[in-house]
Design an enzyme around this catalytic site. Structure first.
Site, PDB file in Angstrom:
ATOM      1  N   ARG A  69       5.018  37.462  41.462  1.00 18.34           N
ATOM      2  CA  ARG A  69       4.476  36.817  40.262  1.00 18.34           C
ATOM      3  C   ARG A  69       4.032  35.257  40.606  1.00 18.34           C
ATOM      4  O   ARG A  69       3.347  34.629  40.234  1.00 18.34           O
ATOM      5  CB  ARG A  69       5.189  36.812  39.023  1.00 18.34           C
ATOM      6  CG  ARG A  69       6.821  36.389  39.250  1.00 18.34           C
ATOM      7  CD  ARG A  69       7.800  36.763  38.092  1.00 18.34           C
ATOM      8  NE  ARG A  69       8.129  37.975  38.341  1.00 18.34           N
ATOM      9  CZ  ARG A  69       8.980  38.586  37.452  1.00 18.34           C
ATOM     10  NH1 ARG A  69       9.366  38.062  36.336  1.00 18.34           N
ATOM     11  NH2 ARG A  69       9.462  39.986  37.722  1.00 18.34           N
ATOM     12  N   LYS A  85      17.576  42.024  48.332  1.00 14.32           N
ATOM     13  CA  LYS A  85      17.758  43.382  47.850  1.00 14.32           C
ATOM     14  C   LYS A  85      18.957  44.029  48.539  1.00 14.32           C
ATOM     15  O   LYS A  85      19.273  43.912  49.655  1.00 14.32           O
ATOM     16  CB  LYS A  85      16.442  44.108  48.106  1.00 14.32           C
ATOM     17  CG  LYS A  85      15.297  43.571  47.200  1.00 14.32           C
ATOM     18  CD  LYS A  85      14.039  44.582  47.385  1.00 14.32           C
ATOM     19  CE  LYS A  85      13.010  44.001  46.815  1.00 14.32           C
ATOM     20  NZ  LYS A  85      12.984  44.469  45.227  1.00 14.32           N
TER      21      LYS A  85
HETATM   22  N1  BES Z   1       8.110  44.328  44.749  1.00 13.85           N
HETATM   23  C1  BES Z   1       9.269  44.398  43.694  1.00 13.85           C
HETATM   24  C2  BES Z   1       8.823  45.486  42.597  1.00 13.85           C
HETATM   25  C3  BES Z   1       8.766  46.892  43.068  1.00 13.85           C
HETATM   26  C4  BES Z   1      10.281  47.489  43.019  1.00 13.85           C
HETATM   27  C5  BES Z   1       7.983  47.519  43.668  1.00 13.85           C
HETATM   28  C6  BES Z   1      10.122  48.819  43.375  1.00 13.85           C
HETATM   29  C7  BES Z   1       7.975  48.973  43.819  1.00 13.85           C
HETATM   30  C8  BES Z   1       9.268  49.567  43.757  1.00 13.85           C
HETATM   31  C9  BES Z   1       8.955  42.704  43.044  1.00 13.85           C
HETATM   32  O1  BES Z   1       8.845  41.938  43.942  1.00 13.85           O
HETATM   33  C10 BES Z   1      10.457  42.923  42.792  1.00 13.85           C
HETATM   34  O2  BES Z   1      11.543  42.639  43.391  1.00 13.85           O
HETATM   35  N2  BES Z   1      10.760  42.638  41.528  1.00 13.85           N
HETATM   36  C11 BES Z   1      12.079  42.507  40.861  1.00 13.85           C
HETATM   37  C12 BES Z   1      12.096  41.564  39.696  1.00 13.85           C
HETATM   38  C13 BES Z   1      13.221  41.140  39.197  1.00 13.85           C
HETATM   39  C14 BES Z   1      14.210  40.158  40.263  1.00 13.85           C
HETATM   40  C15 BES Z   1      13.016  40.165  37.957  1.00 13.85           C
HETATM   41  C16 BES Z   1      12.624  44.086  40.118  1.00 13.85           C
HETATM   42  O3  BES Z   1      11.584  44.583  39.741  1.00 13.85           O
HETATM   43  O4  BES Z   1      13.707  44.286  40.427  1.00 13.85           O
HETATM   44 MN    MN Z   2      10.631  41.195  45.153  1.00  6.84          MN
END
Ligand code: BES
Ligand code: MN
Ligand code: ZN
Length: 496
Positions: free
Chosen positions: A346, A272
């Site tokens: 997931r 990230k």
């Molecule tokens: N933990 C994150 C989701 C999240 C985002 C929680 C913002 C709280 C605030 C999750 O693991 C994630 O990174 N999801 C990605 C999925 C994508 C790579 C398909 C996302 O939402 O960007």
């Molecule tokens: Mn994630």
């Protein structure tokens, strides 16, 4: 934690440090307040530049002639719009005011006279306990940052409610204390809650009410939890599965709750960026809500047998971290092409849902901070609900409404499942088309539920509150969201 008592007593003669009364928008006194105004020598509710009876506003006055130190007028907003959530918030205002006054031992309130029913008393107790708790800080506390540990809230009730009142208040305390336990863990810095340590904390929280089993990385690998194991591989701290079992004497049904417990989400090799990583200590909020709910089941006398599965891992980068392109095998034998290591929640849930389905419970509910897309769709305000079963969905909707936790159902459109097609595995962990990310994630999860009645709560938004949405009973930071909704849902299934 503060305590809550109830009494069918007169506010003019009840002693305490602070008497909390309600006022509606436009300066209209709430029921039960006229006599208090009289005793204060006032003709009407005072109106100032900062107090007009709007929801969230407050005004404190000295109280000569009363048995209390001072009187706090709490704004309730429009007279015809006050509901249980309005009372919960008003009690939160009272608690945050009490926190800023030195030495407050007893807060008395007439607010239950507004809607004289048990649910109002429960809501007041809940709001007061939620608002009375301040998150642990790693520095000296500043004024107003101390917990209301020694404070008692005395809820004055009409005599018609006296018999049911104390039970209703205690129920609110149990709900709020559970949510506070979730908040405390979510707010904890990520270096203090890596999976083995968090597993121990969950175990402490839930015994003796539940049987607790903690599974380690070797057990997980041997038992075929290939997806959860892969997520945990990038961290020096190994993954854990916490299994909780609540077994009432004569169970009226069986439910399995599943929680995402990523103790920190760097994204893994699909790293990230800085901004997106902020707040990722809250990526275990689903597991925290499930564990906190389980910790309160015995106190509430829930009659449903509840199994909880908490999947704990740190999504870190390390020499052995999984790579985009890896193929992992989930507990049920499905292979998953990991195209994005940041879609790790997931993966964890795939193993746990498949494991949950093996014992064929009546329903499975998972709670997870799963997608940023859910936040884009609903803001930080509401959880997204997905369900394969309308009864489970309506039960959860009712529970959310009763507890004031905003929740909005989104669709599970099977046509979008094609986005997850993979050339090399049964399924890919991200879609190859833009848009609908929260739905696509939910469709991915559905593949692992073996057709059981199932619901998924994506709490990515409301797990953490920023300033714009924070309130007295839910201050900035972790909210413990879904804890109270789960409890109300399980209580509802107990009554049935
Ligand atoms: N933990 C994150 C989701 C999240 C985002 C929680 C913002 C709280 C605030 C999750 O693991 C994630 O990174 N999801 C990605 C999925 C994508 C790579 C398909 C996302 O939402 O960007
Ligand atoms: Mn994630
Ligand atoms: Zn995550």
């Amino acid at each position: 934690m503060p305590t809550v008592r109830t009494a069918a007593a007169d506010p003019l003669t009840t002693s305490g440090d602070l008497l909390v009364v309600g006022a509606f928008k436009g300066g209209i006194a709430a029921p039960g307040v006229a006599a208090v105004l009289d005793a204060l020598g006032l003709d009407e509710v005072p109106s100032t530049a900062s107090f007009r009876g709007e929801a969230g506003q407050r005004l404190r006055l000295a109280a000569p002639g009363l048995a209390v130190g001072s009187v706090l007028f709490v704004g309730l907003g429009r007279m015809d719009a006050v509901d249980a959530e309005g009372l919960r918030r008003a009690a939160g205002v009272a608690a945050s005011e009490a926190r800023c006054l030195p030495g407050v031992e007893r807060v008395v309130t007439t607010l239950a006279h507004l809607h004289p029913r048990a649910s109002s008393i429960t809501a007041l107790a809940e709001g007061f306990v939620l608002g009375g708790h301040v998150e642990r800080r790693f520095r000296e506390p500043r004024p107003g940052e101390a917990d209301l540990t020694a404070t008692e809230l005395l809820v004055l009730v009409p005599s018609s409610l006296a018999a049911a009142a104390q039970g209703a208040a205690e129920r609110g305390v149990v709900y709020a204390e559970a949510a506070v336990r979730a908040r405390a863990l979510v707010d904890l810095p990520p270096d203090r809650k890596q999976p083995p340590e968090l597993a121990t904390r969950f175990a402490e929280l839930c015994s003796p009410g539940c049987e607790v089993t903690v599974r380690d990385e070797d057990w997980l690998a041997a038992e075929g939890f290939g997806a959860l194991s892969a997520v945990g591989r990038g961290s020096a701290a190994p993954p854990r599965l916490v299994e909780l079992r609540y077994r009432p004497a004569r169970p009226t049904g069986t439910v399995t709750l599943v929680g995402k417990g990523i103790t920190f989400d760097t994204g893994g090799v699909s790293l990230k960026r800085g901004e997106g990583m902020a707040g990722m200590k809250a990526d275990m909020a689903g597991a925290a809500a499930v564990a906190a709910a389980c910790s309160a089941l015995a106190d509430l006398g829930v009659t449903v047998e509840v199994t909880a599965l908490l999947g704990l891992a740190e999504n870190a980068i390390g020499a052995d971290a999984q790579r985009p392109g890896d193929v992992v095998t989930a507990r049920d034998g499905q292979t998953i092409e990991v195209l994005d290591t940041d879609a790790e929640g997931r993966l964890v849930l795939a193993d746990l849902l498949a494991y949950a389905a093996e014992s064929r419970p009546d329903a499975v509910v998972d709670v997870a901070t799963l997608t940023g897309t859910a936040v884009a769709a609903l803001g930080s305000y509401a959880s997204a609900l997905f369900a394969s079963d309308d009864d489970v969905a309506s039960g959860l909707a009712q529970a959310a409404a009763a507890t004031g936790e905003a929740q909005w159902r989104l669709p599970l459109w099977s046509d979008l499942e094609r986005f997850l097609d993979s050339d090399v595995a049964d399924v890919a962990n991200i879609g190859d088309e833009p848009g609908g990310g929260a739905i696509v994630a939910a469709l991915f999860l559905r593949r692992f539920t073996a057709g059981l009645p199932w619901a998924h709560l994506d709490i990515a938004g409301p797990a953490l509150l920023s300033k714009g949405l924070a309130r007295d009973h839910l201050p900035v930071g972790a909210t413990g969201v879904a804890t109270r909704t789960l409890l109300a849902w399980l209580e509802g299934r107990s009554a049935a």
